[in-house]
Design a protein around this motif. Sequence first.
Motif, PDB file in Angstrom:
ATOM      1  N   PHE A 176      -2.634   3.346  39.732  1.00 33.26           N
ATOM      2  CA  PHE A 176      -3.112   1.961  39.069  1.00 33.26           C
ATOM      3  C   PHE A 176      -4.308   2.526  38.418  1.00 33.26           C
ATOM      4  O   PHE A 176      -5.355   3.284  39.032  1.00 33.26           O
ATOM      5  N   LEU A 177      -4.540   1.934  37.030  1.00 39.92           N
ATOM      6  CA  LEU A 177      -5.745   2.088  36.362  1.00 39.92           C
ATOM      7  C   LEU A 177      -6.509   0.646  36.358  1.00 39.92           C
ATOM      8  O   LEU A 177      -5.625  -0.166  36.490  1.00 39.92           O
ATOM      9  N   LEU A 178      -7.646   0.947  36.021  1.00 40.04           N
ATOM     10  CA  LEU A 178      -8.426  -0.429  35.781  1.00 40.04           C
ATOM     11  C   LEU A 178      -8.713  -0.662  34.520  1.00 40.04           C
ATOM     12  O   LEU A 178      -9.310   0.236  33.801  1.00 40.04           O
ATOM     13  N   LEU A 179      -8.103  -1.815  33.921  1.00 44.59           N
ATOM     14  CA  LEU A 179      -8.400  -2.022  32.356  1.00 44.59           C
ATOM     15  C   LEU A 179      -9.563  -2.967  32.164  1.00 44.59           C
ATOM     16  O   LEU A 179      -9.452  -4.165  32.812  1.00 44.59           O
ATOM     17  N   MET A 180     -10.588  -2.854  31.524  1.00 46.62           N
ATOM     18  CA  MET A 180     -11.400  -3.994  31.273  1.00 46.62           C
ATOM     19  C   MET A 180     -11.404  -4.220  29.684  1.00 46.62           C
ATOM     20  O   MET A 180     -11.623  -3.583  28.768  1.00 46.62           O
ATOM     21  N   THR A 181     -11.117  -5.719  29.524  1.00 43.91           N
ATOM     22  CA  THR A 181     -10.953  -6.075  28.194  1.00 43.91           C
ATOM     23  C   THR A 181     -12.053  -7.174  28.014  1.00 43.91           C
ATOM     24  O   THR A 181     -12.564  -7.842  29.063  1.00 43.91           O
ATOM     25  N   ILE A 182     -12.253  -7.609  26.446  1.00 46.94           N
ATOM     26  CA  ILE A 182     -13.047  -8.645  26.381  1.00 46.94           C
ATOM     27  C   ILE A 182     -12.289  -9.968  26.058  1.00 46.94           C
ATOM     28  O   ILE A 182     -11.287  -9.913  25.282  1.00 46.94           O
ATOM     29  N   GLY A 183     -12.585 -11.034  26.984  1.00 44.27           N
ATOM     30  CA  GLY A 183     -11.957 -12.358  26.848  1.00 44.27           C
ATOM     31  C   GLY A 183     -11.610 -12.928  25.272  1.00 44.27           C
ATOM     32  O   GLY A 183     -12.558 -12.749  24.476  1.00 44.27           O
ATOM     33  N   ARG A 184     -10.629 -12.954  24.854  1.00 42.90           N
ATOM     34  CA  ARG A 184     -10.470 -13.457  23.430  1.00 42.90           C
ATOM     35  C   ARG A 184     -11.118 -14.857  23.208  1.00 42.90           C
ATOM     36  O   ARG A 184     -11.505 -15.267  21.908  1.00 42.90           O
ATOM     37  N   LYS A 185     -11.090 -15.649  24.142  1.00 41.34           N
ATOM     38  CA  LYS A 185     -11.800 -16.989  23.874  1.00 41.34           C
ATOM     39  C   LYS A 185     -13.118 -17.041  24.877  1.00 41.34           C
ATOM     40  O   LYS A 185     -13.930 -17.725  23.814  1.00 41.34           O
ATOM     41  N   THR A 186     -13.406 -16.491  25.683  1.00 41.19           N
ATOM     42  CA  THR A 186     -14.534 -16.612  26.533  1.00 41.19           C
ATOM     43  C   THR A 186     -15.720 -15.477  25.797  1.00 41.19           C
ATOM     44  O   THR A 186     -16.905 -15.528  25.949  1.00 41.19           O
ATOM     45  N   GLY A 187     -15.170 -14.241  25.474  1.00 38.12           N
ATOM     46  CA  GLY A 187     -16.040 -13.197  25.187  1.00 38.12           C
ATOM     47  C   GLY A 187     -16.501 -12.469  26.344  1.00 38.12           C
ATOM     48  O   GLY A 187     -17.302 -11.608  26.389  1.00 38.12           O
ATOM     49  N   LYS A 188     -15.964 -12.901  27.529  1.00 34.67           N
ATOM     50  CA  LYS A 188     -16.523 -12.424  28.701  1.00 34.67           C
ATOM     51  C   LYS A 188     -15.712 -11.044  29.093  1.00 34.67           C
ATOM     52  O   LYS A 188     -14.650 -10.967  28.932  1.00 34.67           O
ATOM     53  N   LEU A 189     -16.249 -10.078  30.041  1.00 29.42           N
ATOM     54  CA  LEU A 189     -15.550  -9.045  30.335  1.00 29.42           C
ATOM     55  C   LEU A 189     -14.480  -9.380  31.433  1.00 29.42           C
ATOM     56  O   LEU A 189     -14.747 -10.187  32.447  1.00 29.42           O
ATOM     57  N   HIS A 190     -13.232  -8.735  31.170  1.00 29.49           N
ATOM     58  CA  HIS A 190     -12.232  -9.243  32.306  1.00 29.49           C
ATOM     59  C   HIS A 190     -11.577  -8.000  33.082  1.00 29.49           C
ATOM     60  O   HIS A 190     -11.495  -6.994  32.064  1.00 29.49           O
ATOM     61  N   TYR A 191     -11.069  -7.701  34.226  1.00 27.26           N
ATOM     62  CA  TYR A 191     -10.662  -6.803  34.870  1.00 27.26           C
ATOM     63  C   TYR A 191      -9.335  -7.075  35.242  1.00 27.26           C
ATOM     64  O   TYR A 191      -8.989  -7.888  35.786  1.00 27.26           O
ATOM     65  N   THR A 192      -8.514  -5.862  34.983  1.00 27.50           N
ATOM     66  CA  THR A 192      -7.068  -6.017  35.519  1.00 27.50           C
ATOM     67  C   THR A 192      -6.627  -4.707  35.763  1.00 27.50           C
ATOM     68  O   THR A 192      -6.886  -3.623  35.090  1.00 27.50           O
ATOM     69  N   ALA A 193      -5.936  -4.661  36.970  1.00 27.63           N
ATOM     70  CA  ALA A 193      -5.529  -3.164  37.547  1.00 27.63           C
ATOM     71  C   ALA A 193      -3.862  -3.612  37.151  1.00 27.63           C
ATOM     72  O   ALA A 193      -3.038  -4.226  37.189  1.00 27.63           O
ATOM     73  N   LEU A 194      -3.613  -2.222  36.570  1.00 27.82           N
ATOM     74  CA  LEU A 194      -2.341  -1.914  36.007  1.00 27.82           C
ATOM     75  C   LEU A 194      -1.574  -0.573  36.402  1.00 27.82           C
ATOM     76  O   LEU A 194      -2.346   0.366  36.364  1.00 27.82           O
ATOM     77  N   GLU A 195      -0.248  -0.665  36.810  1.00 27.56           N
ATOM     78  CA  GLU A 195       0.425   0.470  36.908  1.00 27.56           C
ATOM     79  C   GLU A 195       0.569   1.323  35.553  1.00 27.56           C
ATOM     80  O   GLU A 195       0.624   0.599  34.621  1.00 27.56           O
ATOM     81  N   PHE A 196       0.459   2.556  35.466  1.00 22.97           N
ATOM     82  CA  PHE A 196       0.660   3.203  34.196  1.00 22.97           C
ATOM     83  C   PHE A 196       1.288   4.507  34.169  1.00 22.97           C
ATOM     84  O   PHE A 196       1.951   4.839  35.516  1.00 22.97           O
ATOM     85  N   GLU A 197       1.878   5.004  33.043  1.00 21.39           N
ATOM     86  CA  GLU A 197       2.408   6.116  32.752  1.00 21.39           C
ATOM     87  C   GLU A 197       1.241   7.108  31.958  1.00 21.39           C
ATOM     88  O   GLU A 197       0.725   6.582  31.305  1.00 21.39           O
ATOM     89  N   PHE A 198       1.173   8.421  32.452  1.00 20.40           N
ATOM     90  CA  PHE A 198       0.362   9.297  31.692  1.00 20.40           C
ATOM     91  C   PHE A 198       0.952  10.379  31.094  1.00 20.40           C
ATOM     92  O   PHE A 198       1.798  10.889  31.611  1.00 20.40           O
ATOM     93  N   ASN A 199       0.549  10.637  29.961  1.00 21.31           N
ATOM     94  CA  ASN A 199       0.953  11.754  29.186  1.00 21.31           C
ATOM     95  C   ASN A 199      -0.139  12.873  28.973  1.00 21.31           C
ATOM     96  O   ASN A 199      -0.964  12.723  28.362  1.00 21.31           O
ATOM     97  N   PRO A 200      -0.230  13.865  29.850  1.00 22.50           N
ATOM     98  CA  PRO A 200      -1.373  14.700  30.028  1.00 22.50           C
ATOM     99  C   PRO A 200      -1.524  15.855  28.987  1.00 22.50           C
ATOM    100  O   PRO A 200      -2.366  16.136  28.174  1.00 22.50           O
ATOM    101  N   GLN A 201      -0.256  16.049  27.908  1.00 20.69           N
ATOM    102  CA  GLN A 201       0.051  16.656  26.819  1.00 20.69           C
ATOM    103  C   GLN A 201      -1.029  16.017  25.739  1.00 20.69           C
ATOM    104  O   GLN A 201      -1.566  16.809  24.904  1.00 20.69           O
ATOM    105  N   GLU A 202      -0.890  14.782  25.397  1.00 18.01           N
ATOM    106  CA  GLU A 202      -1.432  14.079  24.432  1.00 18.01           C
ATOM    107  C   GLU A 202      -2.462  13.114  24.934  1.00 18.01           C
ATOM    108  O   GLU A 202      -2.875  12.597  24.065  1.00 18.01           O
ATOM    109  N   ASP A 203      -2.800  13.059  25.971  1.00 22.39           N
ATOM    110  CA  ASP A 203      -4.037  12.444  26.869  1.00 22.39           C
ATOM    111  C   ASP A 203      -4.064  11.066  26.330  1.00 22.39           C
ATOM    112  O   ASP A 203      -4.810  10.292  25.731  1.00 22.39           O
ATOM    113  N   TRP A 204      -3.002  10.200  26.949  1.00 22.38           N
ATOM    114  CA  TRP A 204      -2.826   8.612  26.624  1.00 22.38           C
ATOM    115  C   TRP A 204      -2.047   8.186  27.989  1.00 22.38           C
ATOM    116  O   TRP A 204      -1.319   8.965  28.501  1.00 22.38           O
ATOM    117  N   TYR A 205      -2.319   6.964  28.173  1.00 18.27           N
ATOM    118  CA  TYR A 205      -1.842   6.054  29.187  1.00 18.27           C
ATOM    119  C   TYR A 205      -1.003   4.998  28.746  1.00 18.27           C
ATOM    120  O   TYR A 205      -1.432   4.435  27.712  1.00 18.27           O
TER     121      TYR A 205
END
Length: 176
Positions: free
Chosen positions: A55-84
Amino acid sequence: MSDIGLGERVSVWLEVEILSRLTPRQHVGPFFKWVFRIPVLYYKLGLGWMLGKRFLLLMTIGRKTGKLHYTALEFEFNPQEDWYRVSPGWGGNTDWYKNILHNPHVTVQVGRQEFIALAEPVVSEEVAESLRTISRRHPGMSKVWNRWSDVPVDGSFESYLHAAYFFPSVRLRPVK
């Protein structure tokens, strides 16, 4: 399947049972919204290192509130291209996904590492291939794809491509 450990098998079995039988189809629902926040608590307590392989922790800015939101998500990681890669399920009807569509600049924490990232939509063909790869490794996951897709996933690429619509994905690329 011999390269799959017992812990992974049990974890995926539990995930399949919960997602294919218990979670509501239209939206996350109040109970599962609470359950899915448990990994966020781990991260906030400084225990994210225990979840960093899954799991990674994703922090987004609320589109309505402008507040910081936290979401834990399962992910796939590509180490060669460095993305999740992460996927919201529910056809994208989740707050964090809507927040990313509104503002793709996010903060990500994986284990103890935190970084700024840019979220980019993933094309349906790539999502379909990912669903197919996951199904090959864990055949039970087809139950999950079938729960949300309105056409049965039958193993053909076309059926996975159709299911990809219900599992839109984004690639989180660290900003250097």
